[in-house]
Design an enzyme around this catalytic site. Structure first.
Site, mmCIF file in Angstrom:
data_model
loop_
_atom_site.group_PDB
_atom_site.id
_atom_site.type_symbol
_atom_site.label_atom_id
_atom_site.label_comp_id
_atom_site.label_asym_id
_atom_site.label_seq_id
_atom_site.Cartn_x
_atom_site.Cartn_y
_atom_site.Cartn_z
ATOM 1 N N ARG A 158 29.413 40.150 44.864
ATOM 2 C CA ARG A 158 30.280 39.492 45.854
ATOM 3 C C ARG A 158 30.166 40.097 47.252
ATOM 4 O O ARG A 158 30.424 39.405 48.240
ATOM 5 C CB ARG A 158 31.740 39.545 45.388
ATOM 6 C CG ARG A 158 31.993 38.595 44.245
ATOM 7 C CD ARG A 158 33.446 38.524 43.847
ATOM 8 N NE ARG A 158 33.586 37.515 42.807
ATOM 9 C CZ ARG A 158 34.580 37.469 41.924
ATOM 10 N NH1 ARG A 158 35.543 38.375 41.968
ATOM 11 N NH2 ARG A 158 34.621 36.509 41.027
ATOM 12 N N ARG A 163 45.144 37.840 27.686
ATOM 13 C CA ARG A 163 45.890 38.816 26.880
ATOM 14 C C ARG A 163 46.891 38.133 25.955
ATOM 15 O O ARG A 163 47.130 38.595 24.831
ATOM 16 C CB ARG A 163 46.584 39.824 27.806
ATOM 17 C CG ARG A 163 45.577 40.801 28.454
ATOM 18 C CD ARG A 163 46.124 41.379 29.735
ATOM 19 N NE ARG A 163 45.305 42.444 30.293
ATOM 20 C CZ ARG A 163 44.235 42.272 31.080
ATOM 21 N NH1 ARG A 163 43.812 41.045 31.371
ATOM 22 N NH2 ARG A 163 43.584 43.306 31.569
ATOM 23 N N ASP A 206 39.905 41.093 43.234
ATOM 24 C CA ASP A 206 39.344 39.738 43.203
ATOM 25 C C ASP A 206 39.595 38.968 44.504
ATOM 26 O O ASP A 206 39.150 37.826 44.641
ATOM 27 C CB ASP A 206 39.930 38.957 42.020
ATOM 28 C CG ASP A 206 39.453 39.537 40.681
ATOM 29 O OD1 ASP A 206 38.357 40.133 40.646
ATOM 30 O OD2 ASP A 206 40.186 39.396 39.683
ATOM 31 N N SER A 211 38.877 50.257 36.329
ATOM 32 C CA SER A 211 38.658 48.987 35.630
ATOM 33 C C SER A 211 39.731 48.737 34.584
ATOM 34 O O SER A 211 39.814 49.444 33.575
ATOM 35 C CB SER A 211 37.280 48.968 34.974
ATOM 36 O OG SER A 211 37.201 47.838 34.110
HETATM 37 C C1 S3P Z 1 40.586 41.923 35.118
HETATM 38 C C2 S3P Z 1 40.185 43.086 35.724
HETATM 39 C C3 S3P Z 1 39.315 43.127 36.900
HETATM 40 C C4 S3P Z 1 39.203 41.772 37.595
HETATM 41 C C5 S3P Z 1 39.032 40.648 36.623
HETATM 42 C C6 S3P Z 1 40.200 40.602 35.650
HETATM 43 C C7 S3P Z 1 41.450 41.992 33.926
HETATM 44 O O1 S3P Z 1 38.024 43.518 36.481
HETATM 45 O O2 S3P Z 1 38.152 41.773 38.522
HETATM 46 O O3 S3P Z 1 38.943 39.394 37.288
HETATM 47 O O4 S3P Z 1 42.032 40.950 33.540
HETATM 48 O O5 S3P Z 1 41.599 43.087 33.358
HETATM 49 P P1 S3P Z 1 37.593 45.075 36.331
HETATM 50 O O6 S3P Z 1 38.309 45.645 35.189
HETATM 51 O O7 S3P Z 1 36.114 45.017 36.118
HETATM 52 O O8 S3P Z 1 37.975 45.684 37.644
#
Ligand code: S3P
Length: 446
Positions: free
Chosen positions: A358, A34, A327, A175
């Site tokens: 996973r 970001r 994660d 998500s």
């Molecule tokens: C993330 C969101 C998560 C996570 C990924 C990083 C992010 O994924 O598993 O490692 O930086 O927004 P999802 O949005 O698919 O849950």
């Protein structure tokens, strides 16, 4: 990058003596992506310190550079990003390869969706099998167009919208990537873009948008957390200090809990409440984790964690906690293998579409190591040994998944016989230098 056709470097973890020392794991992957993307959309120069220099984030740096911003390394983890302003990126000359980076590609699709340009994205074998429909669905509503492989897979071409429409979108799954893609496209839309999430997910995008001067309003409603962004802000460059990644810290943390006599301190760990579910869970299991020197950096809570070894007990981890530790399930499953009693983890459907499946990978690897597990469609039960070393003596296929690699190396520190992973290079995605750092603490990893 860890391409599936290049030779793999296996690594072996063997029973180890107490782990001791103080370390800082690499920078937070989510915040690093970001910082580069929003830095590229700012006016002026953003200096980033503590950036994760893993392959995923380097792919994002290359992507923003190919689109006219300037992200350059100025020292160890310190980077300078010269932005083009909201809507100011330009069309790259060639295909953008995002490697293994799901966050990188999905968020960049949001960025591109809000620009009048056409970009083709690809990735490694893992990324090319992951679903992109979850981001293309809302971004199409905003006016972008997508052409990908059957099933909405990469490689995929995005034709961004010259005039993106602000939308209100209810997330169909928990998500942060989808939420962030919509907000990033909404940056260049005239009006208010809103995302409603039934289950709150990590809010680094919201925090960093505010840090750079955007107006983001968050309300708790009956439908869930409602995040609204006022479009077309001027984002003003500002320095970002990236905390150490709690998702990376979780590996040495669990290793220190499991290897008898260990005492490890993890410096500067980001403790955003929407990320820290692993701490709640491990504490419920009886873990000794002390939070020291709590403070705030770039709008994010940060602290040091001191961990000492002890016997854990099995618990049920409720589905509603999953987004705050999504994660961390691979390493939690390893902790559960040594706990007293059963650990039941619920609400895990999203684990099936990570860098690998996973849920299946943990169930298979643990059972190959002599641990009894029950794998459901969206849950996993691990029967703990009560501290007795599981058998081990297996080789785990990593399948381009960094967290599966690290989880099984930690398991190998506490099994009777060593555990081998077939591909040590996969860890460069999020944690370059993992094996060296663990060896420095006393881990027997060759
Ligand atoms: C993330 C969101 C998560 C996570 C990924 C990083 C992010 O994924 O598993 O490692 O930086 O927004 P999802 O949005 O698919 O849950």
């Amino acid at each position: 990058m860890s391409a599936s056709n290049s030779p793999k470097t296996p690594l072996k973890a063997a029973p180890s003596g107490a782990l001791t020392g103080t370390v800082r794991v690499p920078g937070d992957k989510s915040i690093s992506h970001r910082a580069l993307m929003l830095g590229a959309l700012c006016v002026g120069e953003t200096r980033v310190s503590g950036l994760l220099e893993g392959e995923d984030v380097l792919a994002t740096a290359a992507a923003v550079n190919a689109m006219g911003a300037r992200a350059e390394r100025t020292g160890d983890g310190t980077w300078r990003v010269i932005g083009c302003g909201v809507g100011g990126l330009s069309e790259p000359e060639s295909v953008i390869d995002m490697g293994n980076a799901g966050t990188g590609v999905r968020l960049m699709m949001g960025v591109v969706a809000g620009h009048d340009m056409t970009v083709t994205f690809t990735g490694d074998a893992s990324l090319c099998r992951r679903p992109m429909g979850r981001v293309t669905a809302p971004l199409e509503k905003m006016g972008a167009k997508f052409t990908g492989r059957e099933g909405g897979l990469l490689p995929m071409t995005v034709k961004g919208a010259a005039e993106p429409l602000p939308i209100e979108y209810a997330l169909p799954m928990a998500s942060a990537q989808v939420k962030s893609a919509v907000l990033l496209a909404g940056l260049n839309a005239p009006g208010v873009t809103t995302v409603v999430e039934a289950q709150p997910t990590r809010d680094h995008t919201e925090n960093m948008l505010r840090w750079f001067g955007a107006e983001v309003v968050v309300q708790d409603t009956a439908r869930g957390r409602r995040v609204s962004l006022i479009g077309r802000p001027e984002l003003v460059a500002r320095d970002v200090a990236v905390p150490a990644d709690i998702s990376s810290a979780a590996f040495p943390l669990v290793a220190a809990l499991l290897v008898p006599g260990s005492d490890v301190t993890l410096k500067d760990v980001g403790l955003n409440p929407l990320r820290a579910g692993i701490l709640t869970t491990l504490r419920e299991m009886g873990a000794e984790i002390e939070v020291v020197n709590a403070r705030e950096e770039a709008g994010e809570p940060v602290a040091d964690l001191r961990v000492t070894a002890g016997i854990l007990k099995g618990i049920t981890v409720p589905a509603e906690r999953a987004p705050s530790m999504i994660d961390e399930y691979p390493i939690l499953a390893v902790a559960a293998a040594l706990a007293r009693g059963d650990t039941r983890m619920e609400g895990l459907e999203e684990l099936r579409v990570k860098e690998s499946d996973r849920l299946a990978a943990m169930a298979r690897g643990l059972s190959d190591a002599g641990v009894t597990v029950e794998e459901g469609r969206d849950y996993l039960v691990v029967k703990g040994s009560g501290g007795k070393p599981p058998r081990g003596g297996c080789t785990v296929a990593v399948d381009l998944d960094h967290r599966i690699a690290m989880a099984f190396l930690v398991l190998g520190l506490v099994t009777e016989q060593p555990v081998t992973i077939d591909d040590g290079d996969a860890m460069a995605t999020s944690f370059p230098g993992f094996a060296e750092m663990m060896r420095g603490l006393g881990a027997n990893i060759q």
